[in-house]
Motif scaffolding. Sequence first.
Motif, PDB file in Angstrom:
ATOM      1  N   PHE A 107      35.452  44.748  41.004  1.00  0.00           N
ATOM      2  CA  PHE A 107      35.495  44.460  39.576  1.00  0.00           C
ATOM      3  C   PHE A 107      36.720  43.628  39.214  1.00  0.00           C
ATOM      4  CE2 PHE A 107      32.948  48.477  39.468  1.00  0.00           C
ATOM      5  CZ  PHE A 107      31.789  47.891  39.000  1.00  0.00           C
ATOM      6  N   GLY A 108      37.849  43.919  39.869  1.00  0.00           N
ATOM      7  CA  GLY A 108      39.067  43.176  39.571  1.00  0.00           C
ATOM      8  C   GLY A 108      38.944  41.703  39.889  1.00  0.00           C
ATOM      9  N   PHE A 109      38.370  41.389  41.057  1.00  0.00           N
ATOM     10  CA  PHE A 109      38.226  39.994  41.438  1.00  0.00           C
ATOM     11  C   PHE A 109      37.198  39.280  40.558  1.00  0.00           C
ATOM     12  CE2 PHE A 109      40.206  41.404  45.427  1.00  0.00           C
ATOM     13  CZ  PHE A 109      41.192  40.425  45.508  1.00  0.00           C
ATOM     14  N   VAL A 110      36.149  39.968  40.187  1.00  0.00           N
ATOM     15  CA  VAL A 110      35.159  39.364  39.282  1.00  0.00           C
ATOM     16  C   VAL A 110      35.823  39.011  37.962  1.00  0.00           C
ATOM     17  CG1 VAL A 110      33.074  39.799  37.940  1.00  0.00           C
ATOM     18  CG2 VAL A 110      33.168  40.464  40.346  1.00  0.00           C
ATOM     19  N   TYR A 111      36.628  39.926  37.433  1.00  0.00           N
ATOM     20  CA  TYR A 111      37.318  39.670  36.161  1.00  0.00           C
ATOM     21  C   TYR A 111      38.277  38.490  36.283  1.00  0.00           C
ATOM     22  CZ  TYR A 111      40.635  40.188  32.346  1.00  0.00           C
ATOM     23  OH  TYR A 111      41.442  39.937  31.272  1.00  0.00           O
ATOM     24  N   VAL A 112      39.081  38.486  37.357  1.00  0.00           N
ATOM     25  CA  VAL A 112      40.095  37.450  37.505  1.00  0.00           C
ATOM     26  C   VAL A 112      39.472  36.068  37.628  1.00  0.00           C
ATOM     27  CG1 VAL A 112      41.845  36.532  39.075  1.00  0.00           C
ATOM     28  CG2 VAL A 112      41.880  38.943  38.453  1.00  0.00           C
ATOM     29  N   PHE A 113      38.460  35.942  38.474  1.00  0.00           N
ATOM     30  CA  PHE A 113      37.906  34.624  38.732  1.00  0.00           C
ATOM     31  C   PHE A 113      36.935  34.160  37.653  1.00  0.00           C
ATOM     32  CE2 PHE A 113      39.342  35.779  43.004  1.00  0.00           C
ATOM     33  CZ  PHE A 113      40.056  34.632  43.317  1.00  0.00           C
ATOM     34  N   LEU A 114      36.487  35.058  36.787  1.00  0.00           N
ATOM     35  CA  LEU A 114      35.662  34.647  35.654  1.00  0.00           C
ATOM     36  C   LEU A 114      36.501  34.328  34.424  1.00  0.00           C
ATOM     37  CD1 LEU A 114      32.537  37.005  35.743  1.00  0.00           C
ATOM     38  CD2 LEU A 114      32.694  34.602  36.426  1.00  0.00           C
ATOM     39  N   ASN A 115      37.619  35.012  34.263  1.00  0.00           N
ATOM     40  CA  ASN A 115      38.400  34.872  33.040  1.00  0.00           C
ATOM     41  C   ASN A 115      39.744  34.173  33.232  1.00  0.00           C
ATOM     42  OD1 ASN A 115      36.894  36.723  30.876  1.00  0.00           O
ATOM     43  ND2 ASN A 115      36.865  37.811  32.826  1.00  0.00           N
ATOM     44  N   GLU A 116      40.309  34.242  34.423  1.00  0.00           N
ATOM     45  CA  GLU A 116      41.656  33.711  34.613  1.00  0.00           C
ATOM     46  C   GLU A 116      41.718  32.631  35.689  1.00  0.00           C
ATOM     47  OE1 GLU A 116      43.837  34.676  32.562  1.00  0.00           O
ATOM     48  OE2 GLU A 116      42.972  36.508  31.737  1.00  0.00           O
ATOM     49  N   TRP A 117      40.580  32.039  36.043  1.00  0.00           N
ATOM     50  CA  TRP A 117      40.596  31.059  37.126  1.00  0.00           C
ATOM     51  C   TRP A 117      41.396  29.816  36.755  1.00  0.00           C
ATOM     52  CZ3 TRP A 117      38.562  26.173  36.450  1.00  0.00           C
ATOM     53  CH2 TRP A 117      37.736  26.007  35.317  1.00  0.00           C
ATOM     54  N   ALA A 161      47.595  36.625  50.553  1.00  0.00           N
ATOM     55  CA  ALA A 161      46.447  35.900  50.011  1.00  0.00           C
ATOM     56  C   ALA A 161      45.985  36.486  48.681  1.00  0.00           C
ATOM     57  CB  ALA A 161      45.297  35.908  51.021  1.00  0.00           C
ATOM     58  N   LEU A 162      46.208  37.791  48.497  1.00  0.00           N
ATOM     59  CA  LEU A 162      45.708  38.466  47.292  1.00  0.00           C
ATOM     60  C   LEU A 162      46.758  38.618  46.207  1.00  0.00           C
ATOM     61  CD1 LEU A 162      43.630  41.354  48.934  1.00  0.00           C
ATOM     62  CD2 LEU A 162      42.835  39.112  48.168  1.00  0.00           C
ATOM     63  N   ILE A 163      47.993  38.241  46.495  1.00  0.00           N
ATOM     64  CA  ILE A 163      49.063  38.535  45.550  1.00  0.00           C
ATOM     65  C   ILE A 163      48.893  37.778  44.231  1.00  0.00           C
ATOM     66  CG2 ILE A 163      50.613  36.745  46.437  1.00  0.00           C
ATOM     67  CD1 ILE A 163      51.559  40.260  45.184  1.00  0.00           C
ATOM     68  N   ILE A 164      48.401  36.528  44.283  1.00  0.00           N
ATOM     69  CA  ILE A 164      48.238  35.763  43.041  1.00  0.00           C
ATOM     70  C   ILE A 164      47.176  36.387  42.135  1.00  0.00           C
ATOM     71  CG2 ILE A 164      47.510  33.553  42.069  1.00  0.00           C
ATOM     72  CD1 ILE A 164      48.941  32.141  44.287  1.00  0.00           C
ATOM     73  N   PRO A 165      45.958  36.703  42.636  1.00  0.00           N
ATOM     74  CA  PRO A 165      44.999  37.399  41.758  1.00  0.00           C
ATOM     75  C   PRO A 165      45.532  38.728  41.236  1.00  0.00           C
ATOM     76  CG  PRO A 165      43.881  36.547  43.701  1.00  0.00           C
ATOM     77  CD  PRO A 165      45.331  36.358  43.934  1.00  0.00           C
TER      78      PRO A 165
END
Length: 269
Positions: free
Chosen positions: A92-102, A182-186
């Motif tokens: 859910f976190g990655f979906v939110y980040v890449f849909l809203n904060e890309w 690799a995951l620190i930025i998201p």
Amino acid sequence: MVVPFYTVANRYLGTIVAAITMLIVFYTNYKFAAYMPPNTSNVYDRFGEEYNVSQVLVNGKFDQELYKAYSPPYISAGQLMYQSAAYAVYTFGFVYVFLNEWKVIKEALIGFYKNLKDRKMSNYDRYKDPLSVMMRQYPEVPDWWFLIILVLSIVIGCIAMRCYPTTTPVWAIIVVWLVSMALIIPFIVLYASTGYFMSMNNLATILGGYLVPGNGIAPIFTRVFGYGLDDQSETFVGDQKLAHYAKLPPRAGFRAICAAGRAIKTIKP
């Protein structure tokens, strides 16, 4: 005022939903949860006693036959809820980040690339707000300062894992470090926009069990190093952000953070 209202409201609503779900899990005896206290972090065996890990280990290694003869682990309804949410939050976190904060991530990557091409370029040059214009008078923290801390930390960590009887290969720790980087930025984008702290806490444990199967100690170390990298990075960035809004010189903030971290480690028992 610290985090957006929708984040606080989401946490309260999530707590209520989780409590109701936990009661349903308990009273329906899902995964034998009714035989244990509804909300405890303890792990139990088939006899209702706290799980004795030594019963399934031989020289620190997991033994499948002993495990079959002893018992599988059982956890409470509350722990089932927690673990399920902890693993689902990555998706859910990655979906939110890449849909809203890309767009934010894209801007950060472009800025990083431009700084590599032009070492004299200021991070504030891309922003025209009054605070960024005001902060241009202060010299920024050079990238090599961060690089020195990173290299020293990696070297010390590898030496410790190699010289002490950790039973964990150094390459497994390096893999966890690379995944964390690799995951620190998201993770930081999510933390900055919602106030929700994501880390490698649970994911690093899974990686440790996968990379070093049968070793119950390796997931502990991969979890420590994975979580430590994310926690320290996100805390450091948060401190720098606070220093930026307080109009403190970046280099002064950097020295203060490093000195404070060293002082805390010194006074710990």
